[in-house]
Scaffold this active site. Structure first.
Site, PDB file in Angstrom:
ATOM      1  N   GLY A 196       0.773  -1.238   0.000  1.00  0.00           N
ATOM      2  CA  GLY A 196       0.000   0.000   0.000  1.00  0.00           C
ATOM      3  C   GLY A 196       0.802   1.285   0.000  1.00  0.00           C
ATOM      4  O   GLY A 196       0.216   2.364   0.163  1.00  0.00           O
ATOM      5  N   TRP A 239       2.376   2.908  -2.500  1.00  0.00           N
ATOM      6  CA  TRP A 239       2.040   3.808  -3.611  1.00  0.00           C
ATOM      7  C   TRP A 239       0.667   4.435  -3.367  1.00  0.00           C
ATOM      8  O   TRP A 239       0.450   5.617  -3.613  1.00  0.00           O
ATOM      9  CB  TRP A 239       2.046   3.045  -4.951  1.00  0.00           C
ATOM     10  N   ASP A 256      -5.153  -5.617  -5.473  1.00  0.00           N
ATOM     11  CA  ASP A 256      -4.019  -6.529  -5.341  1.00  0.00           C
ATOM     12  C   ASP A 256      -4.554  -7.927  -5.011  1.00  0.00           C
ATOM     13  O   ASP A 256      -5.670  -8.072  -4.492  1.00  0.00           O
ATOM     14  CB  ASP A 256      -3.052  -6.079  -4.237  1.00  0.00           C
ATOM     15  N   ASP A 306      -7.480 -10.964  -8.278  1.00  0.00           N
ATOM     16  CA  ASP A 306      -6.718 -10.825  -9.519  1.00  0.00           C
ATOM     17  C   ASP A 306      -7.319  -9.681 -10.346  1.00  0.00           C
ATOM     18  O   ASP A 306      -8.474  -9.762 -10.767  1.00  0.00           O
ATOM     19  CB  ASP A 306      -6.795 -12.154 -10.289  1.00  0.00           C
ATOM     20  N   ASP A 363       2.620  -1.255 -10.303  1.00  0.00           N
ATOM     21  CA  ASP A 363       3.883  -1.794  -9.774  1.00  0.00           C
ATOM     22  C   ASP A 363       3.729  -3.315  -9.666  1.00  0.00           C
ATOM     23  O   ASP A 363       4.481  -3.975  -8.969  1.00  0.00           O
ATOM     24  CB  ASP A 363       4.123  -1.157  -8.395  1.00  0.00           C
ATOM     25  N   LYS A 399       5.175  -1.339 -14.670  1.00  0.00           N
ATOM     26  CA  LYS A 399       6.461  -1.984 -14.325  1.00  0.00           C
ATOM     27  C   LYS A 399       6.633  -3.228 -15.187  1.00  0.00           C
ATOM     28  O   LYS A 399       5.680  -3.987 -15.393  1.00  0.00           O
ATOM     29  CB  LYS A 399       6.463  -2.384 -12.856  1.00  0.00           C
TER      30      LYS A 399
HETATM   31  C1  LIG Z   1       6.079  -4.884  -5.690  1.00  0.00           C
HETATM   32  S1  LIG Z   1       4.499  -5.262  -5.079  1.00  0.00           S
HETATM   33  C2  LIG Z   1       3.678  -3.706  -5.132  1.00  0.00           C
HETATM   34  C3  LIG Z   1       4.114  -2.750  -4.062  1.00  0.00           C
HETATM   35  C4  LIG Z   1       3.210  -1.530  -3.977  1.00  0.00           C
HETATM   36  N1  LIG Z   1       3.337  -0.678  -5.140  1.00  0.00           N
HETATM   37  C5  LIG Z   1       3.541  -0.682  -2.750  1.00  0.00           C
HETATM   38  O1  LIG Z   1       4.188   0.349  -2.917  1.00  0.00           O
HETATM   39  O2  LIG Z   1       3.158  -1.060  -1.635  1.00  0.00           O
HETATM   40  C6  LIG Z   1       3.787  -6.131  -6.428  1.00  0.00           C
HETATM   41  C7  LIG Z   1       2.363  -6.547  -6.173  1.00  0.00           C
HETATM   42  O3  LIG Z   1       1.753  -7.005  -7.399  1.00  0.00           O
HETATM   43  C8  LIG Z   1       0.698  -7.852  -7.001  1.00  0.00           C
HETATM   44  N2  LIG Z   1       0.133  -8.585  -8.144  1.00  0.00           N
HETATM   45  C9  LIG Z   1       0.754  -9.460  -8.958  1.00  0.00           C
HETATM   46  N3  LIG Z   1      -0.113  -9.975  -9.851  1.00  0.00           N
HETATM   47  C10 LIG Z   1      -1.319  -9.390  -9.618  1.00  0.00           C
HETATM   48  C11 LIG Z   1      -2.605  -9.496 -10.209  1.00  0.00           C
HETATM   49  N4  LIG Z   1      -2.841 -10.333 -11.236  1.00  0.00           N
HETATM   50  N5  LIG Z   1      -3.619  -8.762  -9.705  1.00  0.00           N
HETATM   51  C12 LIG Z   1      -3.411  -7.944  -8.649  1.00  0.00           C
HETATM   52  N6  LIG Z   1      -2.206  -7.783  -8.050  1.00  0.00           N
HETATM   53  C13 LIG Z   1      -1.160  -8.495  -8.520  1.00  0.00           C
HETATM   54  C14 LIG Z   1       1.368  -8.737  -5.947  1.00  0.00           C
HETATM   55  O4  LIG Z   1       0.409  -9.389  -5.142  1.00  0.00           O
HETATM   56  C15 LIG Z   1       2.217  -7.721  -5.192  1.00  0.00           C
HETATM   57  O5  LIG Z   1       1.590  -7.285  -4.008  1.00  0.00           O
END
Ligand SMILES: C[S@@+](CC[C@H](N)C(=O)[O-])C[C@H]1O[C@@H](n2cnc3c(N)ncnc32)[C@H](O)[C@@H]1O
Length: 201
Positions: free
Chosen positions: A53, A55, A74, A93, A115, A155
């Protein structure tokens, strides 16, 4: 004793703790905003891959400044002491039919920030192809749900596909820039593609 650089809390991690953010990744968005000014007060923002969380919280506090809306999605719930009043959170998802419908009910968006990252396996070709899939899904969502003049952050793990995605983005935006924030870990192969000022149809 720490035997790996990730065992040691670095400057960004310590600063995130002090400033009340759950992840050091907040400073990547800070750099993106400082360089490209992608979000303004009052915007409606979609944050894909939002957990834990940082961002979302930064966007609430510093960018939309408590005005506007952030739709945060997420696979995992946000890990914030309190979800700010500007935030609408969905867990699941982002690209499933069910969650996607919920997200688009709040669109179109001024800015979409992603991200999102796959769970890494350590196999670079597997990890980059999963990241490419996520980036393609985010771009498809933006084609449908980003306003004219809107901005996009995606990203992607570098492995070749970033050039293909950037080429697709160039058809959609007036300007597209690849950006590697200083806050990205030096051993990370992530990069951010920034699309600015979506063209009118
Ligand atoms: C690097 S983290 C994000 C960090 C976030 N931007 C922060 O600042 O707190 C990447 C996130 O992408 C999510 N993610 C990956 N595939 C996803 C999807 N299909 N749907 C939703 N979230 C997804 C992962 O669960 C993970 O929490």
């Amino acid at each position: 004793m720490a035997n790996n650089r990730r065992d040691t809390a670095d400057h960004y991690t310590l600063r995130a703790r002090k400033e009340g953010y759950p992840a050091r990744s907040v400073y990547k968005l800070e750099e993106i905003q400082q360089r490209f000014s992608i979000i303004k007060p009052g915007d409606t923002v979609l944050d894909v891959g939002a957990a834990p969380g940082s961002w979302t919280l930064y966007t609430h506090r510093k960018l939309i400044k408590g005005r506007g809306t952030i739709v945060a999605v997420d696979l995992n719930p946000l890990s914030l002491p309190a979800v700010p009043e500007t935030v609408i959170e969905y867990t699941g998802d982002a690209f499933s039919t069910e969650i996607r419908q919920k997200l688009i009910s709040h669109g179109p968006f001024d800015t979409i920030i992603s991200d999102a990252a796959p769970q890494t396996t350590g196999n670079r070709s597997v990890d980059t192809s999963r990241s490419e899939y996520l980036a393609e899904c985010v771009l498809a969502l933006a084609v449908e749900q980003l306003k004219v003049h809107g901005n996009l952050v995606i990203k992607i793990f570098q492995g070749g596909a970033e050039m293909v995605i950037a080429a697709q983005m160039k058809k959609l935006f007036k300007r597209v820039k690849p950006f590697k924030p200083q806050a990205s870990r030096s051993d990370s192969f992530e990069i951010f593609l920034i699309g600015m000022d979506r063209n009118a149809e």
